[in-house]
Every structure is written in C-alpha cells, then in structure tokens.
Motif scaffolding. Structure first.
Motif, short mmCIF file in Angstrom:
data_model
loop_
_atom_site.label_atom_id
_atom_site.label_comp_id
_atom_site.label_asym_id
_atom_site.label_seq_id
_atom_site.Cartn_x
_atom_site.Cartn_y
_atom_site.Cartn_z
N TRP A 103 0.82 -1.21 0.00
CA TRP A 103 0.00 0.00 0.00
C TRP A 103 0.86 1.27 0.00
O TRP A 103 0.47 2.30 -0.57
N LEU A 104 2.00 1.19 0.65
CA LEU A 104 2.88 2.36 0.75
C LEU A 104 3.57 2.67 -0.57
O LEU A 104 3.94 3.83 -0.82
N ARG A 105 3.76 1.65 -1.40
CA ARG A 105 4.53 1.88 -2.62
C ARG A 105 3.89 2.94 -3.55
O ARG A 105 4.57 3.87 -3.97
N PRO A 106 2.61 2.86 -3.88
CA PRO A 106 2.03 3.93 -4.72
C PRO A 106 2.01 5.29 -4.04
O PRO A 106 2.07 6.31 -4.71
N LYS A 107 1.94 5.28 -2.70
CA LYS A 107 2.00 6.56 -1.98
C LYS A 107 3.38 7.20 -2.15
O LYS A 107 3.49 8.43 -2.32
N PHE A 108 4.40 6.39 -2.12
CA PHE A 108 5.76 6.91 -2.33
C PHE A 108 5.92 7.42 -3.77
O PHE A 108 6.51 8.48 -4.00
N ASP A 109 5.38 6.69 -4.73
CA ASP A 109 5.44 7.14 -6.12
C ASP A 109 4.68 8.45 -6.30
O ASP A 109 5.11 9.33 -7.06
N GLU A 110 3.57 8.59 -5.60
CA GLU A 110 2.82 9.85 -5.67
C GLU A 110 3.62 11.00 -5.07
O GLU A 110 3.62 12.12 -5.60
N LEU A 111 4.30 10.72 -3.96
CA LEU A 111 5.15 11.74 -3.34
C LEU A 111 6.26 12.18 -4.30
O LEU A 111 6.54 13.38 -4.46
N VAL A 112 6.90 11.21 -4.95
CA VAL A 112 7.99 11.53 -5.88
C VAL A 112 7.47 12.37 -7.04
O VAL A 112 8.10 13.36 -7.44
N GLN A 113 6.33 11.99 -7.58
CA GLN A 113 5.77 12.75 -8.70
C GLN A 113 5.42 14.17 -8.29
O GLN A 113 5.61 15.12 -9.06
N SER A 114 4.90 14.33 -7.09
CA SER A 114 4.56 15.68 -6.61
C SER A 114 5.81 16.51 -6.39
O SER A 114 5.83 17.72 -6.69
N LEU A 115 6.86 15.90 -5.87
CA LEU A 115 8.11 16.63 -5.66
C LEU A 115 8.73 17.06 -6.99
O LEU A 115 9.26 18.17 -7.10
N ILE A 116 8.65 16.21 -7.99
CA ILE A 116 9.18 16.59 -9.32
C ILE A 116 8.38 17.74 -9.90
O ILE A 116 8.94 18.66 -10.52
N SER A 117 7.07 17.72 -9.68
CA SER A 117 6.23 18.82 -10.17
C SER A 117 6.58 20.13 -9.49
O SER A 117 6.60 21.20 -10.13
N ILE A 118 6.90 20.06 -8.21
CA ILE A 118 7.31 21.27 -7.49
C ILE A 118 8.66 21.76 -8.01
O ILE A 118 8.89 22.96 -8.15
N GLU A 156 9.44 28.87 -4.81
CA GLU A 156 10.64 29.65 -4.56
C GLU A 156 11.88 28.78 -4.75
O GLU A 156 11.83 27.55 -4.69
N GLU A 157 13.01 29.46 -4.99
CA GLU A 157 14.24 28.72 -5.23
C GLU A 157 14.68 27.95 -3.99
O GLU A 157 15.25 26.86 -4.10
N THR A 158 14.42 28.49 -2.81
CA THR A 158 14.80 27.78 -1.58
C THR A 158 14.06 26.47 -1.46
O THR A 158 14.63 25.43 -1.10
N LEU A 159 12.75 26.48 -1.77
CA LEU A 159 11.96 25.26 -1.70
C LEU A 159 12.42 24.27 -2.77
O LEU A 159 12.47 23.05 -2.52
N ARG A 160 12.76 24.76 -3.96
CA ARG A 160 13.26 23.86 -4.99
C ARG A 160 14.55 23.17 -4.56
O ARG A 160 14.75 21.99 -4.84
N ASP A 161 15.40 23.91 -3.88
CA ASP A 161 16.66 23.32 -3.41
C ASP A 161 16.39 22.21 -2.40
O ASP A 161 17.03 21.15 -2.44
N VAL A 162 15.45 22.43 -1.49
CA VAL A 162 15.09 21.40 -0.51
C VAL A 162 14.48 20.18 -1.19
O VAL A 162 14.80 19.03 -0.86
N VAL A 163 13.63 20.43 -2.19
CA VAL A 163 13.00 19.33 -2.92
C VAL A 163 14.04 18.52 -3.68
O VAL A 163 13.99 17.28 -3.71
N LEU A 164 15.01 19.20 -4.29
CA LEU A 164 16.06 18.49 -5.01
C LEU A 164 16.88 17.61 -4.06
O LEU A 164 17.18 16.45 -4.38
N ASP A 165 17.22 18.13 -2.91
CA ASP A 165 17.97 17.33 -1.94
C ASP A 165 17.17 16.11 -1.48
O ASP A 165 17.72 15.01 -1.29
N THR A 166 15.87 16.30 -1.30
CA THR A 166 15.01 15.17 -0.89
C THR A 166 14.96 14.10 -1.98
O THR A 166 15.07 12.90 -1.69
N LEU A 167 14.79 14.53 -3.21
CA LEU A 167 14.75 13.56 -4.30
C LEU A 167 16.07 12.82 -4.44
O LEU A 167 16.08 11.59 -4.70
N MET A 168 17.18 13.50 -4.27
CA MET A 168 18.47 12.82 -4.36
C MET A 168 18.68 11.87 -3.19
O MET A 168 19.36 10.84 -3.33
#
Length: 587
Positions: free
Chosen positions: A98-113, A120-132
C-alpha cells in the motif's frame, strides 16, 4: 458517482484549507509515532503540490521524508508489484504494498514542485535534496536510476527555464562518480527521444517558433553535459566519491560466485582497485564509454546556431580527449559547410588528424578555400591563423601547395585591414623559411619565366602565339588564378609575390616596416627564426595604435619653409588661378 467524488474532493479541500501549520505538525508527529495513524499519510500528501504555501509544503515534506527513509529498502520494486499468494495475508506485506504507490505519488509531486514556476528557489533546493536522498535509498540501498531518470527528464522537458535547479544539481552532485555515470545514461536516452521526434536536420535556423521547446530542451542537455567534470586519468591513490553504495553492483551480483577468483587475477595483473571493490581501469573504461555515447547522441540533435558554435569552439578540449573512440562525423560535416563554421571546426579536426590518425581527404583544398577577406574579421580568427600556420608546418608539403597558400595570402594582403596584412606577412615569412623551393616567388627572373610558356605555346599555335605570350608577360600579367579553388591549378609557381612588394608603401607604418623582414635570405635557416603567429593573429586597429603610441621616435618629420608662407596654397598648386588676399576672391 462522479458528483459524489467531486463533493468528496471539495470537502477534503475545505478541511485542508482550515488546517493550520500546527495541525500539520501534529499530523506528522502522529504519523512518525505510531502506525495507527497511517491514514495521516494521504492527508500530508495533499500538501505536497506547487499550489500549496511553501511553509506547508516544507512541513509536510519533513514528516514524509522522515517516514519513508527507514522503510524505502523494504518497499516492493514498483507500484505494480502484488503480494504473493503465500504471503497475501501478512499485514506487513500488505502495508508495504500500500505504501509503494504513496511513495510514487510523493515523488511525482516533488518533481512537479521542482519544475514549477510558482515555487521559490529555496523550496526547490530542498525538494532536489530530498529527491536525491530517495535516489540514494530508494532502490534497496542502491542507486535508484529510474527515479533519477524521471527527475532529469522532467527538468529537460519542462517549458520553464530551470537554470537554478541545474546549477544546484551540477555544483552539488556531479562530483559523485555514480551520479555522472547515470547522468550520461539518462542523457543518451533523452537525446535519442529528441532525435526521433525532430527529424534529421543538423542545424535548425533560429527564429523557428515551432522548435522553441525543442531548442530549450537541447540547451538544458548541453548545460548538463558541459558541467560534468571529465574523468581524466585515475591515479592509484585517487579518491572517488560515490553517492550510493550500489554502483556497478549488477555485474557484481552476476559474478558473485567468482568474486574471489577475479580479485586474485586483478592483483596478479597489477590492476588498481578502489575501496568500493571495483577496478579503477574498469571504472575508467565504463565512464569513457558512457561519456562517448552521451556526446555522440547529443551531437546528432538539431542544435541551435548558438549551441552549435559553442560546441565547435570547445569540442577539441572538453570532449575529444575523454572519448573512448574519438571519431566524430560532426566535425567533418561541419568542416564541409564552409565559412565561419569550418573555421570553428578546424580546431577539433586538427586534433583528430594529429593525435588520433584521422584521414581526411582534400583537407588542404578545403583549407585553401577558407582563405577569404571575411576570415580576417571573424571572431575566432586568432585560433584559425595559428592552426593554419601549424597545418603548413610539415616539410613534406608539396611545393605547389606551399606556393598556392603563399600567393593566396599575398593577394589577400591588398584588401584586408592593416592587422590582417601583418599576420599575412608573418605567415608568408614562415612559409618561405620552411619551404626553400618556393623562394623563387620572391625574385622572379622575367627571361626565364617567358621562355617556358613560349615553348609550350609554340608547339600548338606557332610563332605568332609565342610573340603574344611573351608580350603579355612583359606587360606584367600575373598567371596566378585567384578564383581557382584547386591549389594545383592556380599557377602559383609561375607567379611572384609582387603584392608583398606593394606593401612597402603601405599607409600604416608597422606594415611597411614589417616588409623589410622578407628581404633576408630565408633559405639560410641558421640566420633567421620563425615568426610567432600568436603575436599578430589577434591584432586590430586599436592594438596597432597602442603599439605605435609606445614607440620612441628618434626623428620626427617636420615641414620646412625657407620663407614664412602667406597663404594656405601657392599659385603653382592651381595653375590659372590667382589668390588676392585683399579682395579675398579667387578668379
């Protein structure tokens, strides 16, 4: 049914709008404290969107990242995975599925952000670090290449300029070897996708609105490739940084049964090994292969004129030395285009010919065709003249070819600016010194020159032709054909350097002074030295003026009059006219 879903979404949106930041923190603490509050996960996911306030996104992201990081290595490989029949009743397996599609949804939302213009650029930097971080942990402790591919693809194909995101990615993560490796793989795939959708054109003209998005994507691909540090030669004690622990692990998994034997063989062969367990020579070979494939795929894209020129200028320094098989059709095709493009492609082509044994037919014929007045005003003329001098350096160059280049340059000296005349005389000086067989161009004996064409003309047209041919020679007819593109047919060996002699009376003093250097006996190499072309190749009116201003003049020409003049012009200057100072009228 659709109406009920819309009402449900509207109710959840209203609840979302009513929640405060403290309520969001409470949801996160409850999710991290106990699995009984697992239903808080979908609520927190609704705040991960470009339309949410940045502080709400950040608070929800901190809670979700803390929740998913410890369990990532236990999640199924993809959201399509289903629990097996034997373990279908296991609550833990059901929860992970059940968690797997939730994680995929989180990743897709972070990429959209990350690629959204609303954030803002600060939020993009945090999102990039999270994705990495997810890239590091999302594939059961190994590099999650699928997620990394989605991230790079979203950045490249987004309609917005995401320079900040690319610069942050390059400055922070391109120092890791595995990130470079999978970046090359991703770029190769993206280039093939773009090439299939764009056609077979080599260069697309600027101003085509229908190709604007494609040009934007290609510019981003070039930015990524140009900012990946080259591998170079790995030293025995080289420190190689890795972002994850599973780099090149697929081969290790397939060969786990023979690992000890391979390590022993490597030690016997003296191969250098890294602390991560793989050979440095293997790493270097694989990186060069991926580097080559990525660049070769990129060079097949329909580059914009700006990117095309920039690649031509830098390809011989940042691409060719690090390729596994540096045979680039891109350079040969560019050299065939002609004009400024050929001038810019000459650097890379020269490196391929001199260092990698590339055979290019009719190279000197096409180089000869590049000599025109526009070259002396080109932006990259300095590098071109230096390469031209290097290409004509070989003592095995045929006499007719050396004479053709010398004569062509001499003819151009009559129509180019003074800075161009200086670099031409420097090139002619070196050619005469390197090839003594063409020194006959400096001083041509007229009697010898008229005899040879007379004999040839007599055998075909009789005595009358002899007289006319000799008469034309005596009148100063130059047999050199300036419009001939083939150096062999230009008749340069039957001409003379009369153009250089005319520069003795050039209006620019440095040009007339430099002509005197050709009066030396250049056949005696011990008495003369070659001229450094780089000292003249980037000259202009301003550099000539500055040099003249720094010169110390010993004698200054002055006008001398035996008597003080009473008028601006004398009567001898204007025969038939008189100048009366009293009346102020001339008649």
């Amino acid at each position: 049914m659709a109406g009920e879903q819309r009402e449900s979404k509207s109710r959840s949106q209203k609840k979302k709008d009513k929640r405060s930041l403290s309520d969001l923190k409470t949801l996160g603490r409850e999710l991290l404290s106990s699995r009984r509050h697992i239903n808080n996960l979908p609520l927190l996911l609704t705040y991960i969107s470009p339309s949410s306030p940045p502080h709400y996104v950040l608070e929800a992201l901190l809670s979700l990242q803390s929740f998913f990081s410890p369990v990532l290595h236990d999640l199924p490989p993809s959201s399509s995975s289903k629990p097996s029949l034997s373990s279908s009743g296991d609550p833990l397996v059901i929860c992970r599925t059940w968690l797997r599609p939730k994680f995929d949804e989180l990743v897709q939302s972070l990429i959209s952000i990350a690629v959204s213009s609303e954030c803002e650029e600060t939020l993009r930097d945090v999102v990039l670090d999270t994705l990495m971080e997810f890239v590091k942990l999302g594939n059961r402790g190994k590099f999650y290449s699928a997620l990394y591919h989605k991230l790079i693809q979203a950045i490249v194909y987004s309609s917005l300029e995401v320079d900040f995101l690319l610069e942050s990615l390059a400055s922070t993560y391109f120092k890791y070897m595995d990130v470079r490796y999978f970046t090359f793989i991703t770029i190769e795939k993206l280039c093939k996708m773009s090439s299939n959708s764009s056609g077979d054109k080599a260069v697309i003209a600027e101003g085509d609105n229908s190709k604007e998005s494609l040009h934007c994507s290609i510019n981003k691909i070039y930015f990524i490739l140009s900012h990946i540090p080259p591998l170079g030669n790995l030293a025995e004690n080289a420190e190689i940084e890795m972002w994850s622990t599973g780099f090149l692990s697929k081969e290790d998994d397939h060969q786990e049964h023979s690992k000890n034997t391979e390590v022993g063989n490597k030690q016997e062969k003296g191969e250098k090994s890294n602390k991560n367990g793989f050979s440095l020579s293997t790493l270097s070979r694989k990186m060069k292969l991926k580097f080559t494939k990525a660049w070769m795929s990129f060079l097949r894209l329909p580059l914009s004129l700006e990117v095309y020129k920039e690649v031509l200028v830098n390809v011989h320094q940042m691409v060719i030395p690090y390729m596994s098989n540096p045979a680039i059709d891109f350079l040969t095709l560019s050299y065939d285009i002609g004009g400024v493009v050929s001038v810019m492609a000459l650097s890379g082509l020269f490196v391929l010919m001199t260092k990698y044994g590339l055979e290019y037919p009719n190279f000197y014929e096409k180089l000869y065709a590049l000599l025109n007045p526009a070259i002396f005003m080109a932006k990259h003329r300095a590098k071109f003249f230096q390469l031209l001098d290097s290409c004509l350096r070989s003592p095995l160059l045929p006499a007719y070819l050396a004479a053709a280049f010398t004569k062509k340059l001499s003819r151009l000296s009559l129509v180019v600016p003074p800075s161009g005349s200086l670099v031409i005389m420097a090139l002619v000086h070196n050619l005469l010194r390197r090839h003594p067989s063409i020194n006959c161009l400096v001083h041509r004996d007229r009697s010898e020159e008229t005899n040879q064409p007379a004999k040839e003309h007599t055998s075909s047209n009789g005595d009358a032709g002899v007289v006319s041919e000799a008469g034309r020679e005596k009148q100063g007819v130059d047999l050199f054909n300036d419009e001939e593109s083939d150096p062999l047919r230009s008749n340069a060996m039957r001409s003379s350097l009369w153009e250089i002699d005319t520069l003795r009376h050039h209006y620019c003093p440095p040009v007339s002074r430099f002509v005197l250097s050709l009066e030396n006996d250049l056949t005696v190499r011990a008495k003369t030295t070659e001229v450094t072309i780089s000292d003249f190749s980037s000259g202009s009116y301003s550099t000539i003026f500055r040099e003249e201003m720094r010169r110390r003049v010993k004698q200054v020409p002055l006008a001398f009059y035996k008597a003080t003049p009473t008028s601006l012009f004398s009567e001898s200057d204007f025969p038939g006219w008189t100048f009366d100072i009293d009346e102020g009228l001339g008649r």
